[in-house]
Each structure stands twice: as structure tokens, then as C-alpha cells.
Design an enzyme around this catalytic site. Structure first.
Site, PDB file in Angstrom:
ATOM      1  N   LYS A  60     -26.372 -12.221 -17.103  1.00  0.00           N
ATOM      2  CA  LYS A  60     -25.703 -12.523 -18.376  1.00  0.00           C
ATOM      3  C   LYS A  60     -24.649 -13.585 -18.111  1.00  0.00           C
ATOM      4  CE  LYS A  60     -23.475  -9.958 -22.165  1.00  0.00           C
ATOM      5  NZ  LYS A  60     -23.095  -8.602 -22.627  1.00  0.00           N
TER       6      LYS A  60
ATOM      7  N   SER B 161     -24.974  -7.200 -27.002  1.00  0.00           N
ATOM      8  CA  SER B 161     -24.772  -8.611 -26.799  1.00  0.00           C
ATOM      9  C   SER B 161     -25.579  -9.188 -25.628  1.00  0.00           C
ATOM     10  CB  SER B 161     -23.290  -8.877 -26.550  1.00  0.00           C
ATOM     11  OG  SER B 161     -22.871  -8.201 -25.367  1.00  0.00           O
TER      12      SER B 161
ATOM     13  N   SER C 188     -24.116  -2.769 -25.208  1.00  0.00           N
ATOM     14  CA  SER C 188     -24.763  -4.081 -25.054  1.00  0.00           C
ATOM     15  C   SER C 188     -25.856  -4.158 -24.003  1.00  0.00           C
ATOM     16  CB  SER C 188     -23.720  -5.142 -24.753  1.00  0.00           C
ATOM     17  OG  SER C 188     -23.100  -5.510 -25.944  1.00  0.00           O
TER      18      SER C 188
HETATM   19  N1  GLN Z   1     -21.847  -4.285 -30.269  1.00  0.00           N
HETATM   20  C1  GLN Z   1     -20.599  -3.854 -29.733  1.00  0.00           C
HETATM   21  C2  GLN Z   1     -19.537  -4.874 -30.061  1.00  0.00           C
HETATM   22  O1  GLN Z   1     -19.824  -5.767 -30.759  1.00  0.00           O
HETATM   23  C3  GLN Z   1     -20.711  -3.651 -28.265  1.00  0.00           C
HETATM   24  C4  GLN Z   1     -20.743  -4.910 -27.509  1.00  0.00           C
HETATM   25  C5  GLN Z   1     -20.857  -4.723 -26.022  1.00  0.00           C
HETATM   26  O2  GLN Z   1     -21.239  -3.672 -25.535  1.00  0.00           O
HETATM   27  N2  GLN Z   1     -20.489  -5.766 -25.313  1.00  0.00           N
HETATM   28  O3  GLN Z   1     -18.436  -4.807 -29.644  1.00  0.00           O
END
Ligand code: GLN
Length: 492
Positions: free
Chosen positions: A79, A154, A178
Site C-alpha cells: 500500500k 482504503s 481497510s
Molecule cells: N473506512 C474507515 C475510514 O474511513 C477505515 C479506514 C481504514 O481502516 N484505514 O476511516
């Protein structure tokens, strides 16, 4: 060579026994990337020079009879919020667009020391804020199962890279879901280890008390292999645990659940869950019982009711503080010449996207004097309660089964104008980060439209090995995860 369906374990074995070379595997990976990136857009950069150099070094070691390590010749995608020395690390943001970090993240070092070959950096929601990868400043990633749909987020680019068969293994980060949610949307394994298990050194911080690096794979044995490589103590991360890690590979041999107690959450009945997801959930619970597990009901009232609001106070609060360092002076983009204030305002105004600005505003608000007591402090108390509720539940359980997400992959654009609905995509995953627990998503079925559906197993703190055992046992029934039929899917 057909690296597409091979596991990391098979690739490592094949390179070690000279059935094929690390460079051939690397080239096969690049070929797939070239063929499908125009449709998928999973990657923000390809690290061709570095990858080739490592692949050749691995091949040299094999030729000379040295052991290149357990991930010998295995291509991986990272990532793009994990630092790679001298190569772009954008976090999906314009503000870091030109930044090349001077150091490698600990996980990057560990992967290369284990013989792994870094192929590229994956697309992501800007600073890991989002659930669809649509909030990347560099354009969205498509779901390899249906390119009109999102891959989740994400870590959507990492998930899509494994699902499209570019690589057998990718790293993501999980602050509230994510890794697990994109794993569910793309039909993969996604493991978020216990907080403190994997070093965060070199992971650009979003919400430091929740962030954890983990892995995407198509095989349960690869989860164990990857975790044993990256899950080590690191003096460079003060939250890295000093606890001795168990041996994980033997868990990947397991084929029954006898003696395991698995909890089903009573409050799930009232939660908004898609009908296909619910039927895969019921079938998974039944399967666990057939495999010898004892199914028990457990009540987690605070977890499902208050997890989302609690997270959306605490995560933005930490983000507002962590993102203060992007000031136009120290990293990447720098605009505004007239004064220091001008520089802050112009750089941050142009460099951050709307979702990031929304989080910074919320975070600053809940931390400001006058509102701190009403929001931040209360959310901390709720977090404590969620942690205790889980701990109590685990006194009589080895794992909890929940869907990973309320729906299968949604369409691009479906939620992008409705932040609250997007936030609800993580209702089942966020509480796990609030309590610092390990969570695993595995592909347990498909919707009537043919979209993958993931189920989540949550373990007690340091119950990562239990999750690996569950994955391996279920793999004997469900089979390993498949690559998406990306050759056939419609798309650009
Ligand atoms: N979807 C969640 C957020 O927007 C989690 C994101 C993540 O785990 N980085 O914060």
C-alpha cells in the site's frame, strides 16, 4: 510460466528448487500488470528497477547455495502509505505527490530480507480515509470481479492486485477495516493482526492507536507465512509488542475446529445486512458447527450500537494531529510564498482532498476546548467499554463470527456523496480496531450476482493463531480464494 494462481509458498519453493527463477516470476507479474492495469488501476507506481535488482540477488543466492529466506522470489505489492527509500510514497494524496522518503518501513525491510520482491505501490483512499478507494487523488481502482464496482478501501489497490493475480501477497493497513472490507469485496483473505503485532515504523500515520499493517492473500498458508515474516518486534515502534510470537506455519495445517467455541452476536439480528450476506453468514456458522465447533450466542450491545460514532470521533481526532506535519515545509508539495501562514494555508488547501479536510475539521472540533469533554472524552470511555465487552465475551469464546461488511461490493459513485452511508460500510470492522483485536476476513461465498462475500472472524488479543487455524480449516471446505476472472470482466 503461470504465476497467476500460485501461492507464495509454491513460488518460494519453486524458486528455491530452481524450477523457475525469481526474475521469471517478476516478469510474469509485470506482464499481468501491463495487461490489466488499464482496466483496474490498482497501482500508483511500479518499482521495476528495485524489484529486478532484488529478484536477481535472490537468483544469485539460490545459484550459490545460500538461502534467500522464506519468501524467496515472492512478488509483493505494498500500500502506498508504507515508505520505500527513494521511491514515491504518496498515500494517495497530492500533498505527498513528489515526496521520496529517505528510509524503508520496517515491513519493507523484513520482506526484502526474507527474499521477497517488491513490484509496486498500491492505490488507496487518501491517507487511508475511506472504504472504496474512490478518495484517492489519483483516480479510483476498479473491482476485478466487476469493474463498475469499487474494490473496497482504503487498501483497495492492494486487494485488487492480489485479486487480479498480479501478486500472491500484498500488504495493506487497517485502521477501521481497510484490509478486511476490501478482502471481502475482492474475494480474498485479509488479516489485521493484533495491535502491536506488526511494526508501524514507516507506515504514514492516520490514527496511531488504531493503525495496523496486515496482509492480503489467496491461500491460508500464505497468511501464516507472511505473518511470521512481518510480525516481529521492532525497537523503532514504541507500540510494537515484545511478546514472543508463536510458530504460525503449523496452524496452516489444521483441518478441524473441534473444541473451538465460536460466538454469534445477538445484536446482529437488528443490524442492516444484505440478504445474500446474511445467507452466507448462516451457511458459514453451520459449516463451523459441522467441522466440530461449538456455536454460542453472545451479546455485544455497545460494540454494534456505538462502534461507528466512537471511531468517527477518535480516528479524526488522531488524524487531525498526525496530519499537522504536512505543512508545505517538510514534505512534498509546497505552495504560497508570501508568509509561513500563507504556505500552510495554500499547501493544505490545494494538497488535501475533501474527505481528508472533513476528518481534520471534525478532529480539531472534537479536541477543541469546550467540546473535548462532550466528544473526545466520552468517546474514549465508550472505547474502553467496547474493549471490556469484547474481553468479557472472550472469557467463554475462541472467536466471534460476524459478516465483514453489510453488503457485497457497491457501485462506483454509489456512496461517494454520502459520507455517513460510506462510514456504515465498516460497522462490523471498526470495533475490532477500537479494542486492538485481530480480525480476519475470508471469502465464504458469492452473491446471486456473482460478487464475493467475506465473513469475519475476530479473535481475542493475541488470538491471531486461532484465526489462522480457522482459515486453514475452512479452506479445506471452501477451497482457496480464486483470482477474479479479470480476462472476461467488462471494463475500459
Ligand atoms: N473506512 C474507515 C475510514 O474511513 C477505515 C479506514 C481504514 O481502516 N484505514 O476511516
Amino acid at each position: 510460466m503461470h504465476a497467476r494462481d500460485m501461492s507464495a509458498c509454491d513460488i518460494s519453493h519453486g524458486v528455491r528448487t530452481k524450477r523457475f527463477s525469481a526474475e521469471e516470476v517478476f516478469d510474469a507479474s509485470l506482464d499481468r500488470i501491463r495487461a490489466f492495469e488499464p482496466k483496474i488501476h490498482a497501482l500508483l507506481s511500479v518499482t521495476e528497477e528495485r524489484g529486478r535488482c532484488t529478484a536477481r540477488a535472490v537468483d544469485d543466492a539460490v545459484q550459490e547455495g545460500r538461502d534467500p529466506g522464506p519468501l524467496c522470489g515472492v512478488p509483493v505489492v505494498l500500500k502506498d502509505n508504507m515508505t520505500t527509500r527513494g521511491a514515491p510514497t504518496t498515500c494517495g494524496s497530492k500533498i505527498l505527490g513528489s515526496w521520496k522518503p529517505p528510509y524503508d518501513a520496517t515491513v519493507v525491510r523484513l520482506l526484502e530480507e526474507a527474499g521477497s520482491v517488491i513490484v509496486g505501490k498500491a492505490n488507496m483512499d487518501e491517507f487511508a480515509m475511506g472504504s472504496s478507494t474512490e478518495f484517492s487523488a489519483f483516480g479510483p481502482t476498479a473491482n476485478p470481479w466487476d469493474t463498475d464496482r469499487v474494490p473496497g478501501g482504503s487498501s483497495g489497490g492492494s486487494a485488487a492486485s492480489v485479486s487480479a493475480g498480479y501478486v500472491p501477497l500484498a500488504l495493506g493497513s487497517d485502521t477501521g477495516g481497510s484490509i478486511r472490507q476490501p478482502a471481502s469485496f475482492c474475494g480474498l483473505y485479509g488479516l489485521k493482526p493484533t495491535y502491536g503485532h506488526v511494526s508501524r515504523y514507516g507506515l504514514v500515520a492516520f490514527a496511531s492507536s488504531l493503525d495496523q499493517i496486515g496482509v492480503f492473500t489467496r491461500y491460508a498458508s500464505d497468511l501464516a507465512l507472511a505473518l511470521s515474516v512481518i510480525g516481529v518486534e521492532d525497537a523503532k515502534d514504541m507500540t510494537s509488542s515484545r511478546r514472543a510470537r508463536p510458530e504460525y506455519m503449523s496452524q496452516a495445517q489444521s483441518d478441524d475446529m473441534r473444541g473451538m467455541r465460536i460466538g454469534l452476536v445477538a445484536e446482529l439480528a437488528k443490524a442492516p445486512v444484505d440478504a445474500d450476506v446474511r445467507s452466507v453468514f448462516d451457511a458459514t456458522a453451520k459449516k463451523c458447527e459441522q467441522l466440530g465447533a461449538e456455536i454460542r450466542e453472545v451479546s455485544l450491545p455497545t460494540v454494534l450500537e456505538y462502534g461507528v460514532p466512537c471511531y468517527y470521533i477518535l480516528a479524526p481526532a488522531e488524524a487531525s494531529s498526525n496530519l499537522a506535519r504536512f505543512d508545505g515545509v517538510r514534505y512534498g508539495m509546497s505552495l504560497g510564498e508570501d508568509s509561513l501562514l500563507d504556505r500552510y494555508v495554500e499547501t493544505r488547501g490545494a494538497g488535501f482532498g475533501d474527505e481528508v479536510k472533513r476528518r481534520i475539521l471534525t478532529g480539531t472540533y472534537v479536541l477543541s476546548s469546550g467540546y473535548y469533554d462532550a466528544y473526545y472524552l466520552v468517546a474514549q470511555k465508550v472505547r474502553r467499554r467496547i474493549t471490556m465487552e469484547f474481553a468479557k465475551a472472550f472469557e467463554g469464546l475462541d472467536a466471534i463470527l460476524l459478516p465483514t461488511a453489510p453488503t457485497p461490493a457497491f457501485k462506483k459513485g454509489e456512496f461517494s456523496d454520502d459520507p455517513i452511508r460510506m462510514y456504515m460500510a465498516d460497522i462490523f470492522t471498526l470495533p475490532v480496531n477500537l479494542a486492538g483485536l485481530p480480525g480476519l476476513s475470508l471469502n465464504a461465498g458469492f452473491s446471486r450476482e456473482g460478487l464475493p462475500i467475506g465473513m469475519q472472524f475476530i479473535g481475542p488479543k493475541w488470538g491471531d493463531a486461532t484465526l489462522l487455524r480457522l482459515a486453514s480449516t475452512l479452506e479445506r471446505t471452501f477451497g482457496p480464494c480464486r483470482c477474479a476472472p479479470v480476462e472476461e470482466v467488462k471494463g475500459a
